[in-house]
Write a protein that holds these residues in place. Structure first.
Motif, PDB file in Angstrom:
ATOM      1  N   ILE A  15       0.893  -1.298  -0.018  1.00 44.55           N
ATOM      2  CA  ILE A  15      -0.225   0.071  -0.181  1.00 44.55           C
ATOM      3  C   ILE A  15       0.970   1.206   0.019  1.00 44.55           C
ATOM      4  O   ILE A  15       1.779   1.499   0.896  1.00 44.55           O
ATOM      5  CB  ILE A  15      -0.923   0.018   1.401  1.00 44.55           C
ATOM      6  CG1 ILE A  15      -1.929  -1.231   1.145  1.00 44.55           C
ATOM      7  CG2 ILE A  15      -1.702   1.305   1.312  1.00 44.55           C
ATOM      8  CD1 ILE A  15      -2.763  -1.321   2.350  1.00 44.55           C
ATOM      9  N   ILE A  16       0.406   2.171  -0.961  1.00 45.69           N
ATOM     10  CA  ILE A  16       1.433   3.438  -1.117  1.00 45.69           C
ATOM     11  C   ILE A  16      -0.037   4.130  -0.882  1.00 45.69           C
ATOM     12  O   ILE A  16      -0.736   4.426  -1.429  1.00 45.69           O
ATOM     13  CB  ILE A  16       1.929   3.672  -2.462  1.00 45.69           C
ATOM     14  CG1 ILE A  16       2.877   2.594  -2.700  1.00 45.69           C
ATOM     15  CG2 ILE A  16       2.372   5.223  -2.471  1.00 45.69           C
ATOM     16  CD1 ILE A  16       3.542   2.602  -4.186  1.00 45.69           C
ATOM     17  N   GLU A  17       0.177   5.389   0.392  1.00 48.64           N
ATOM     18  CA  GLU A  17      -0.605   6.155   0.696  1.00 48.64           C
ATOM     19  C   GLU A  17      -0.186   7.407   0.746  1.00 48.64           C
ATOM     20  O   GLU A  17       0.880   7.954   1.361  1.00 48.64           O
ATOM     21  CB  GLU A  17      -1.215   5.704   2.161  1.00 48.64           C
ATOM     22  CG  GLU A  17      -2.303   6.704   2.632  1.00 48.64           C
ATOM     23  CD  GLU A  17      -2.851   6.312   3.818  1.00 48.64           C
ATOM     24  OE1 GLU A  17      -3.983   5.470   3.787  1.00 48.64           O
ATOM     25  OE2 GLU A  17      -2.242   6.207   4.802  1.00 48.64           O
ATOM     26  N   LEU A  18      -0.635   8.324  -0.328  1.00 52.61           N
ATOM     27  CA  LEU A  18      -0.406   9.701  -0.730  1.00 52.61           C
ATOM     28  C   LEU A  18      -0.839  10.212   0.995  1.00 52.61           C
ATOM     29  O   LEU A  18      -1.921  10.174   1.403  1.00 52.61           O
ATOM     30  CB  LEU A  18      -1.149  10.574  -1.536  1.00 52.61           C
ATOM     31  CG  LEU A  18      -1.055   9.870  -2.823  1.00 52.61           C
ATOM     32  CD1 LEU A  18      -1.781  10.483  -3.941  1.00 52.61           C
ATOM     33  CD2 LEU A  18       0.573   9.672  -3.465  1.00 52.61           C
ATOM     34  N   ALA A  19       0.321  11.243   1.511  1.00 56.18           N
ATOM     35  CA  ALA A  19       0.022  11.958   3.032  1.00 56.18           C
ATOM     36  C   ALA A  19       0.074  13.181   3.080  1.00 56.18           C
ATOM     37  O   ALA A  19       0.837  13.911   3.817  1.00 56.18           O
ATOM     38  CB  ALA A  19       0.984  10.988   3.845  1.00 56.18           C
ATOM     39  N   ARG A  20      -0.407  13.971   1.959  1.00 58.88           N
ATOM     40  CA  ARG A  20      -0.327  15.216   2.031  1.00 58.88           C
ATOM     41  C   ARG A  20      -1.877  15.733   1.839  1.00 58.88           C
ATOM     42  O   ARG A  20      -1.954  16.650   1.025  1.00 58.88           O
ATOM     43  CB  ARG A  20       0.257  15.914   0.907  1.00 58.88           C
ATOM     44  CG  ARG A  20       2.177  15.152   0.801  1.00 58.88           C
ATOM     45  CD  ARG A  20       2.730  15.931  -0.296  1.00 58.88           C
ATOM     46  NE  ARG A  20       2.772  17.379  -0.402  1.00 58.88           N
ATOM     47  CZ  ARG A  20       3.170  18.145  -1.250  1.00 58.88           C
ATOM     48  NH1 ARG A  20       3.139  17.641  -2.574  1.00 58.88           N
ATOM     49  NH2 ARG A  20       3.467  19.392  -1.063  1.00 58.88           N
ATOM     50  N   PRO A  21      -2.594  15.630   2.835  1.00 59.47           N
ATOM     51  CA  PRO A  21      -3.955  15.865   2.594  1.00 59.47           C
ATOM     52  C   PRO A  21      -3.997  17.610   2.414  1.00 59.47           C
ATOM     53  O   PRO A  21      -5.208  18.056   1.705  1.00 59.47           O
ATOM     54  CB  PRO A  21      -4.640  15.548   3.972  1.00 59.47           C
ATOM     55  CG  PRO A  21      -3.679  15.230   4.687  1.00 59.47           C
ATOM     56  CD  PRO A  21      -2.655  14.886   4.121  1.00 59.47           C
ATOM     57  N   ILE A  53      -2.594   2.219  -4.595  1.00 59.78           N
ATOM     58  CA  ILE A  53      -2.293   3.517  -4.134  1.00 59.78           C
ATOM     59  C   ILE A  53      -3.529   4.282  -3.750  1.00 59.78           C
ATOM     60  O   ILE A  53      -4.708   3.940  -4.432  1.00 59.78           O
ATOM     61  CB  ILE A  53      -1.585   4.282  -5.266  1.00 59.78           C
ATOM     62  CG1 ILE A  53      -0.299   3.407  -5.905  1.00 59.78           C
ATOM     63  CG2 ILE A  53      -1.679   5.676  -5.119  1.00 59.78           C
ATOM     64  CD1 ILE A  53      -0.089   4.091  -7.167  1.00 59.78           C
ATOM     65  N   ARG A  54      -3.508   4.847  -2.693  1.00 60.57           N
ATOM     66  CA  ARG A  54      -4.510   5.347  -2.098  1.00 60.57           C
ATOM     67  C   ARG A  54      -4.271   6.753  -1.217  1.00 60.57           C
ATOM     68  O   ARG A  54      -2.840   7.103  -1.233  1.00 60.57           O
ATOM     69  CB  ARG A  54      -5.481   4.642  -0.800  1.00 60.57           C
ATOM     70  CG  ARG A  54      -4.768   4.074   0.464  1.00 60.57           C
ATOM     71  CD  ARG A  54      -5.279   3.276   1.104  1.00 60.57           C
ATOM     72  NE  ARG A  54      -4.684   2.959   2.474  1.00 60.57           N
ATOM     73  CZ  ARG A  54      -4.855   2.045   3.400  1.00 60.57           C
ATOM     74  NH1 ARG A  54      -6.024   1.320   3.037  1.00 60.57           N
ATOM     75  NH2 ARG A  54      -4.478   2.090   4.638  1.00 60.57           N
ATOM     76  N   ALA A  55      -5.106   7.646  -0.808  1.00 61.39           N
ATOM     77  CA  ALA A  55      -4.741   8.932  -0.208  1.00 61.39           C
ATOM     78  C   ALA A  55      -5.206   9.062   1.135  1.00 61.39           C
ATOM     79  O   ALA A  55      -6.491   8.683   1.445  1.00 61.39           O
ATOM     80  CB  ALA A  55      -4.880  10.124  -1.203  1.00 61.39           C
ATOM     81  N   GLN A  56      -4.795  10.184   1.957  1.00 64.37           N
ATOM     82  CA  GLN A  56      -5.496  10.396   2.915  1.00 64.37           C
ATOM     83  C   GLN A  56      -6.212  11.654   2.591  1.00 64.37           C
ATOM     84  O   GLN A  56      -5.918  12.340   1.677  1.00 64.37           O
ATOM     85  CB  GLN A  56      -4.149  11.021   4.174  1.00 64.37           C
ATOM     86  CG  GLN A  56      -3.389   9.916   4.511  1.00 64.37           C
ATOM     87  CD  GLN A  56      -2.235  10.119   5.555  1.00 64.37           C
ATOM     88  OE1 GLN A  56      -2.134  11.303   5.933  1.00 64.37           O
ATOM     89  NE2 GLN A  56      -1.482   9.169   5.891  1.00 64.37           N
TER      90      GLN A  56
END
Length: 70
Positions: A15-21, A53-56
């Motif tokens: 899991i790659i989670e984008l962490a710049r909400p 790939i998901r995002a916060q």
């Protein structure tokens, strides 16, 4: 990895989670480099069968970080 992305495994999923909400998860050069590094690590791990790939936050990704283009 942490900071602009979080990369970890859950079972056989990398899991790659984008962490710049706060920046709507826009893609900076650093984000791009860290995604590439995480992908390389997951590809080397025989237990990882897929990558998600998901995002916060509210937005997945709004595109390129244009503040770097200036």
């Amino acid at each position: 990895m942490s900071g602009v992305i979080d990369a970890f495994t859950e079972g056989s999923v990398g899991i790659i989670e984008l962490a710049r909400p706060e920046k709507f998860n826009c893609l900076s050069l650093e984000v791009h480099d860290r995604i590439a590094a995480a992908r390389t690590e997951f590809e080397a791990n025989r237990d990882v069968r897929s990558i998600l790939i998901r995002a916060q936050g509210k937005h997945f990704c709004t595109g390129a970080d244009l503040t770097e283009v200036k």
